[in-house]
Design a protein around this motif. Structure first.
Motif, short mmCIF file in Angstrom:
data_model
loop_
_atom_site.label_atom_id
_atom_site.label_comp_id
_atom_site.label_asym_id
_atom_site.label_seq_id
_atom_site.Cartn_x
_atom_site.Cartn_y
_atom_site.Cartn_z
N GLU A 187 1.05 -0.97 -0.09
CA GLU A 187 -0.02 0.32 0.14
C GLU A 187 1.05 1.06 0.49
O GLU A 187 2.34 1.51 0.95
CB GLU A 187 -1.51 0.24 0.92
N LEU A 188 0.50 1.86 -1.04
CA LEU A 188 1.35 3.42 -1.24
C LEU A 188 0.53 4.31 -0.86
O LEU A 188 -0.56 4.73 -0.22
CB LEU A 188 1.85 3.45 -2.20
N ARG A 190 1.44 7.72 -4.19
CA ARG A 190 -0.34 7.50 -5.87
C ARG A 190 -0.07 8.41 -6.86
O ARG A 190 -1.10 8.06 -8.11
CB ARG A 190 -1.22 7.37 -4.99
N GLU A 191 0.15 9.19 -6.76
CA GLU A 191 0.75 10.52 -7.59
C GLU A 191 1.55 10.11 -9.11
O GLU A 191 1.06 10.44 -10.21
CB GLU A 191 0.05 12.46 -7.34
N SER A 226 4.32 4.40 -10.60
CA SER A 226 5.55 3.69 -9.87
C SER A 226 6.24 2.94 -11.22
O SER A 226 5.33 1.77 -11.89
CB SER A 226 5.12 2.78 -8.66
N LEU A 256 -0.19 9.12 -0.17
CA LEU A 256 -1.29 9.12 -0.81
C LEU A 256 -0.37 9.82 -2.09
O LEU A 256 -0.48 9.80 -2.84
CB LEU A 256 -2.01 10.12 -0.39
#
Length: 674
Positions: free
Chosen positions: A92-93, A98-99, A102, A95
């Motif tokens: 889980e990245l 997440r933009e 990756s 927030l």
């Protein structure tokens, strides 16, 4: 491009693979220039982040949870650096990450490596400074970039866990300052001096030879041309023959598969006649082709494959398991294979039988030295020998081929560092396994240990013993897991050895229904019992080096009890570590290659014992330097050189520190008075 690499220390094995690929692509990386306690290293980290062109965040659950990685990430965003997230493990990245897009590197396949290169070239993503995540100004835990003066770490698999130890300083022994690379600048002048001395010696020898003999030698090394009037003594070798002998046709060079990929070879199977002799046969070749086609379909898990028709492969026709393993090792070395599949075929009437075997090459030792070597892949499986499609004609053979494919997928995931995925694949293999595949429990147990699932590892090794009660590899695995439990248990709850705390008289490694102790001391003592049971076992695979592993692991547990729990097991530790070195010295070249890393660490730990018990004795410290130096020499010539760099660095720092201590205590003889 200059890249700052942010990562978690526990992910170092996978990180080094990524860094190697980045360097191959022409990038400079800052990740292994370890800082030294005592420097203003937080300021140095800020400086390095600022001076590099981009910030590479290698993402795993551990690196995301690391306060140091959070701190480095925050500073990089604040400095306006391009952020390149590389996903090493599904997680889980945050927030803010997440933009960004990756780079998925959760599996080290050929395609993933190519994606890494192309994606990195196009990466220029920045995060607005106002979105910089808040990170602690005084991060807790250890930064992976900083060496500490006291280090006692645990790495490795179930029965080869390695204690890495830098000298624990005390008021009466040796200080904590670690010197840098400047101490190693003597290397070049020393080498040049040796070369000059060698040249002088050769010249002196040549000067003593008669003219003709001297000309022969110089001609042989191409330092003079052929003479028009050679002396009589030089005719045979110095003058080119007018009727030269025919030049032998050079043998074709095997095609080596790429490094860093997962490479599998399916060699030609041997055919066992009724009298026990092994030879080639068409039926064995046909079955080898069946297995080869099944393995070739595994892309991208298996990236490159070669079969018995490829140059450098051929057939494996040894009459004993050791002979076949030696031949498999030669093939693996010639074509850079990680796994070699081979085996024996026999026939009785219309019924054929296939006994599959596999060999795992030494290159995989960077992850798990225990995996190296050969074993059977189950008992013999029967099929209809005159069928055009043996797997279709035999359900049992088809199932074995499918299990082999799943097993190779598990190895591929293990090789790429996805231990949770590897465990899942091995367990899937076990679900369809028949009797005789206890070795799968060993591999699954190794993967569980690497995934830090100690309870599952313990269950898997126990399952192997329930099926094969005297299986030495499973006993070693069970003992290794107990030791890991003990070592993990004292990290946050340090304890000292209690001489009144002992195992009950009934407690033993093979009592599978008894509850597992909770005290670290009892876990370690039960581990020693497992190693003792493995020593007594009659079920020792011929090429598994069980004797060395028993001595190595026993010595390691005694060392841990002595150093961490302050027990007095120094004599037992020395006895077992010296046994490792004795076995290494008495072994042939192939066995030495398999056990070199154990001999190296045994030497280093003997040095540690001397420093710990006689740290103020000059002669003892001098002997410790010799032990550490021998460990370094062995590690530098081991097949897993890259993996060994961590330990080479630790042991070299120890040598530097010990030599510094010795230099301060050398008594200089006063000059004679006139």
């Amino acid at each position: 491009m200059r890249l700052f690499i942010s990562y978690a220390r526990d992910d170092r094995v996978r990180v080094e693979k990524v860094v190697a690929l980045l360097r191959e692509a022409g990038h400079e990386t800052w990740f292994d220039k370890d800082l030294i306690v005592g420097q203003e290293w937080q300021e140095e980290l800020k400086k390095q982040i600022d001076e590099n062109d981009a910030f590479v965040y290698l993402l795993t659950p551990k690196s995301i949870a690391s306060e140091w990685c959070q701190w480095e990430f925050s500073k990089a965003v604040a400095q306006g650096k391009p952020i390149i997230p590389i996903l090493l493990e599904k997680t889980e990245l945050p927030l803010v990450l997440r933009e960004l897009q990756s780079i998925d590197f959760t599996r080290m396949t050929k395609q993933a490596k190519e994606n890494l290169r192309t994606s990195l070239a196009k990466s220029d993503h920045k995060i607005a400074p106002e979105k910089a995540p808040k990170a602690p100004e005084s991060p807790q835990g250890e930064s992976p970039h900083v060496k500490v003066s006291q280090e006692f770490t645990i790495e490795g698999g179930h029965n080869n866990t390695i204690i890495g130890y830098q000298h624990i300083a005390s008021q009466t022994t040796i200080g904590t300052q670690i010197l840098g690379d400047k101490q190693r600048n003597w290397t070049v002048p020393v080498i040049l001096g040796l070369l000059l001395a060698l040249v002088s010696a050769v010249a002196a020898v040549l000067a003593l030879l008669p003219q003709g003999d001297r000309d022969n030698v110089l001609y042989a090394v191409r330092l003079i041309p052929p003479s028009d009037t050679p002396t009589s003594t030089a005719t045979a070798t110095y003058t080119p023959s007018s009727t030269p002998t025919s030049t032998p046709t050079p043998l074709p060079t095997p095609k080596r598969m790429p490094a860093g990929s997962f490479n599998v070879v399916v060699a030609g199977f041997g055919f066992r006649d009724a009298d026990g002799s092994i030879r080639e046969s068409q039926s064995a070749n046909d079955l080898s082709d069946v297995i080869f086609n099944a393995v070739s379909d595994l892309y991208p898990q298996v990236e490159y494959t070669q079969g018995w028709r490829d140059i450098g492969v051929g057939h494996i026709l040894g009459s004993t398991p050791a002979e076949r393993e030696a031949q498999a090792a030669q093939i693996a070395d010639a074509v850079n294979a990680d796994v070699v599949i081979y085996g024996l075929v026999s026939e009785q009437g219309l019924v054929g039988a296939f006994e599959p075997e596999f060999y795992i090459a030494q290159g995989i030792a960077e992850l798990e030295p225990e995996l190296i070597g050969s074993d059977k892949f189950g008992e013999a499986v029967e099929y209809i020998s005159d069928s055009d499609d043996p797997p279709t004609a035999s359900t049992a053979l088809q199932q074995r081929v499918d299990l082999l494919r799943t097993f190779l997928r598990g190895l591929s995931l293990y090789f790429s560092g996805d231990f949770a995925g590897s465990l899942s694949a091995f367990e899937e293999t076990l679900e369809g396994a028949s009797d005789g595949l206890e070795v799968l429990y060993i591999f699954a147990g190794n993967a569980a240990l690497r995934a830090q699932n100690l309870e599952r590892a313990f269950e898997l090794y126990t399952a192997a013993l329930l099926t094969r009660p005297d299986y030495s590899r499973a006993l070693l695995g069970r003992g290794g897991t107990l030791y890991q439990m003990a070592a993990t248990g004292v990290k946050d709850n340090p304890v000292t050895f209690d001489p009144n705390l002992a195992l009950s008289e009934k407690a033993s490694c093979d009592r599978f229904n008894d509850p597992v102790p909770t005290e670290a001391q009892l876990l370690a003592l039960l581990a020693l019992d497992c190693f003792h049971e493995a020593e007594l076992s009659q079920d020792k695979p011929e090429t598994a080096d069980i004797d060395v592993k028993i001595a190595f692991n026993t010595g390691q547990v005694y060392l841990w009890l002595s150093v961490i729990l302050k027990a007095d097991y120094w004599e037992e530790t020395q006895e077992n570590l010296k046994q490792v070195i004795t076995l290494y010295d008495a072994s042939d070249g192939s066995r030495q290659a398999r056990i070199k890393y154990m001999a190296a660490n045994a030497n280093a730990w003997l040095g540690l014992i001397l420093v710990s018990t006689e740290g103020t004795n000059v002669s003892a410290v001098q002997q410790a330097v010799e032990f550490y130096s021998q460990a370094i020499n062995l590690l530098q010539t081991d097949v897993s050189y890259e993996y060994n760099q961590h330990w080479i660095g630790i042991y070299q720092d120890q040598v530097t520190e010990l030599e510094k201590w010795l230099s301060q205590r050398v008594t200089q003889t006063p000059a004679p008075q006139n």
